[in-house]
Motif scaffolding. Sequence first.
Motif, PDB file in Angstrom:
ATOM      1  N   GLU A   1       0.826  -1.207   0.000  1.00 59.01           N
ATOM      2  CA  GLU A   1       0.000   0.000   0.000  1.00 59.01           C
ATOM      3  C   GLU A   1       0.865   1.263   0.000  1.00 59.01           C
ATOM      4  O   GLU A   1       0.634   2.181  -0.791  1.00 59.01           O
ATOM      5  CB  GLU A   1      -0.976  -0.024   1.185  1.00 59.01           C
ATOM      6  N   TYR A   2       1.866   1.286   0.858  1.00 56.10           N
ATOM      7  CA  TYR A   2       2.797   2.423   0.880  1.00 56.10           C
ATOM      8  C   TYR A   2       3.481   2.597  -0.472  1.00 56.10           C
ATOM      9  O   TYR A   2       3.619   3.713  -0.979  1.00 56.10           O
ATOM     10  CB  TYR A   2       3.881   2.200   1.940  1.00 56.10           C
TER      11      TYR A   2
ATOM     12  N   PHE B   1       2.503   1.734  -3.435  1.00 55.95           N
ATOM     13  CA  PHE B   1       1.614   2.297  -4.447  1.00 55.95           C
ATOM     14  C   PHE B   1       1.504   3.815  -4.274  1.00 55.95           C
ATOM     15  O   PHE B   1       1.576   4.561  -5.260  1.00 55.95           O
ATOM     16  CB  PHE B   1       0.225   1.654  -4.378  1.00 55.95           C
ATOM     17  N   LEU B   2       1.361   4.256  -3.050  1.00 54.01           N
ATOM     18  CA  LEU B   2       1.269   5.699  -2.812  1.00 54.01           C
ATOM     19  C   LEU B   2       2.539   6.392  -3.314  1.00 54.01           C
ATOM     20  O   LEU B   2       2.469   7.443  -3.959  1.00 54.01           O
ATOM     21  CB  LEU B   2       1.061   5.985  -1.322  1.00 54.01           C
TER      22      LEU B   2
ATOM     23  N   GLN C   1       2.845  12.400   1.729  1.00 52.20           N
ATOM     24  CA  GLN C   1       1.936  11.264   1.904  1.00 52.20           C
ATOM     25  C   GLN C   1       1.911  10.767   3.346  1.00 52.20           C
ATOM     26  O   GLN C   1       1.229   9.780   3.644  1.00 52.20           O
ATOM     27  CB  GLN C   1       2.369  10.113   0.976  1.00 52.20           C
TER      28      GLN C   1
ATOM     29  N   ASP D   1      -2.979   3.195 -15.513  1.00 46.02           N
ATOM     30  CA  ASP D   1      -4.436   3.071 -15.422  1.00 46.02           C
ATOM     31  C   ASP D   1      -5.002   3.684 -14.152  1.00 46.02           C
ATOM     32  O   ASP D   1      -6.156   4.121 -14.125  1.00 46.02           O
ATOM     33  CB  ASP D   1      -4.861   1.591 -15.471  1.00 46.02           C
ATOM     34  N   VAL D   2      -4.228   3.670 -13.100  1.00 47.53           N
ATOM     35  CA  VAL D   2      -4.758   4.180 -11.827  1.00 47.53           C
ATOM     36  C   VAL D   2      -4.272   5.597 -11.513  1.00 47.53           C
ATOM     37  O   VAL D   2      -4.513   6.113 -10.419  1.00 47.53           O
ATOM     38  CB  VAL D   2      -4.432   3.236 -10.642  1.00 47.53           C
ATOM     39  N   LEU D   3      -3.628   6.199 -12.479  1.00 41.89           N
ATOM     40  CA  LEU D   3      -3.202   7.600 -12.307  1.00 41.89           C
ATOM     41  C   LEU D   3      -4.434   8.511 -12.277  1.00 41.89           C
ATOM     42  O   LEU D   3      -4.480   9.479 -11.563  1.00 41.89           O
ATOM     43  CB  LEU D   3      -2.265   8.021 -13.427  1.00 41.89           C
TER      44      LEU D   3
ATOM     45  N   THR E   1      -3.944  -4.360 -15.279  1.00 39.73           N
ATOM     46  CA  THR E   1      -4.031  -2.996 -14.738  1.00 39.73           C
ATOM     47  C   THR E   1      -2.635  -2.474 -14.425  1.00 39.73           C
ATOM     48  O   THR E   1      -1.859  -3.146 -13.746  1.00 39.73           O
ATOM     49  CB  THR E   1      -4.876  -2.975 -13.450  1.00 39.73           C
TER      50      THR E   1
ATOM     51  N   LEU F   1      -5.271  -7.999 -12.232  1.00 38.94           N
ATOM     52  CA  LEU F   1      -4.118  -7.209 -11.787  1.00 38.94           C
ATOM     53  C   LEU F   1      -2.977  -7.170 -12.801  1.00 38.94           C
ATOM     54  O   LEU F   1      -2.181  -6.229 -12.795  1.00 38.94           O
ATOM     55  CB  LEU F   1      -3.624  -7.722 -10.441  1.00 38.94           C
TER      56      LEU F   1
ATOM     57  N   LEU G   1       2.826   6.231  -7.271  1.00 36.69           N
ATOM     58  CA  LEU G   1       1.851   7.134  -7.873  1.00 36.69           C
ATOM     59  C   LEU G   1       2.277   8.583  -7.683  1.00 36.69           C
ATOM     60  O   LEU G   1       2.119   9.416  -8.580  1.00 36.69           O
ATOM     61  CB  LEU G   1       0.464   6.883  -7.268  1.00 36.69           C
TER      62      LEU G   1
ATOM     63  N   ILE H   1       0.063  -3.701 -11.579  1.00 37.51           N
ATOM     64  CA  ILE H   1      -0.267  -3.819 -10.157  1.00 37.51           C
ATOM     65  C   ILE H   1       0.151  -5.189  -9.634  1.00 37.51           C
ATOM     66  O   ILE H   1       0.656  -5.325  -8.513  1.00 37.51           O
ATOM     67  CB  ILE H   1      -1.790  -3.636  -9.951  1.00 37.51           C
TER      68      ILE H   1
ATOM     69  N   ARG I   1       3.003  10.987 -10.869  1.00 35.14           N
ATOM     70  CA  ARG I   1       2.196  12.192 -11.065  1.00 35.14           C
ATOM     71  C   ARG I   1       3.030  13.464 -11.082  1.00 35.14           C
ATOM     72  O   ARG I   1       2.555  14.515 -11.538  1.00 35.14           O
ATOM     73  CB  ARG I   1       1.169  12.312  -9.932  1.00 35.14           C
TER      74      ARG I   1
END
Lengths: 133, 133
Positions: free
Chosen positions: A8-9, A11-12, A35, A131-133, A127, A124, A15, A76, A19
Amino acid sequence: MKLTTRSEYVFLAILSIARSKEKGYIPLSKIAREQKLPMKYMEQLMQTLCRSGYLSSSRGKEGGYRLAKPARKITIAEIIRLFDGPLAPTESVSTYFYRLTPLSREKKLLGVMQEIRDYVSNALEKTTIADVL
Amino acid sequence: MKLTTRSEYVFLAILSIARSKEKGYIPLSKIAREQKLPMKYMEQLMQTLCRSGYLSSSRGKEGGYRLAKPARKITIAEIIRLFDGPLAPTESVSTYFYRLTPLSREKKLLGVMQEIRDYVSNALEKTTIADVL
DNA sequence: TACAATTCCTACTAACCTTATAGGGATTAT
DNA sequence: ATAATCCCTATAAGGTTAGTAGGAATTGTA
């Protein structure tokens, strides 16, 4: 598959980097601050990402991290496997982490688990970070 | 969702009981012997199954366990939730075990996880012990 | 009644995993 | 030189997993 804070960390952080409008390297201090992630813990995770070729890094002043490949090439699935292991609900239906488990004897139940594994894996794999941006 | 030996052992035991032709109670000693499961560990898991109403038991000689309800009324989902917790890949998309996680901020990624949760949940809610006999 | 077979209950434990913290070394732009 | 960064390794508290251990309570049978 069960996500821990590691995935989870990560991914943050990824991303956040993906970005970022800035051209150069993004220092972890900035990501951790924005974050609210534990800096020294993240250092370890970032190293894993570097070693596995997802990020490249630069040391020293003006250093930091950036993506080592385009966001659309990072799935992912890969990230989760790297930090939290198998996508499958039990290793007896896992492709990358296969081993025999007690459930292996029950073929019908194993079939159910296999279907779940296939669905999750497919979802997964297709993706990407883009895609999750 | 990630299965541990708890769920896996329990499935072997329940299926063993459900398949048994005998009328009365099945002693754990028999199940443990046949399926090669650790007896004293299983005692604890069986108790959990009794307390949750899946099995009924009888002590003493000729005692043992039997199903407390028909096999078609026991879903795979219930058993896994009871022994290994949430079906969801992360608790921030779990219905029964919801809590906020770091990933909660990333709505698109959360959506992907939600879809996985829905698929898994649906697959396991509709599959019963009777189906895997 | 005595016995053997069973479940029930609680405590304990070794090994491992998760989630960090700590301290310093190496590198680099200014 | 200096300050900021990444790199590397050690350590540790707390929780989880996978059991083991010992005995109490119950029940059918001889």
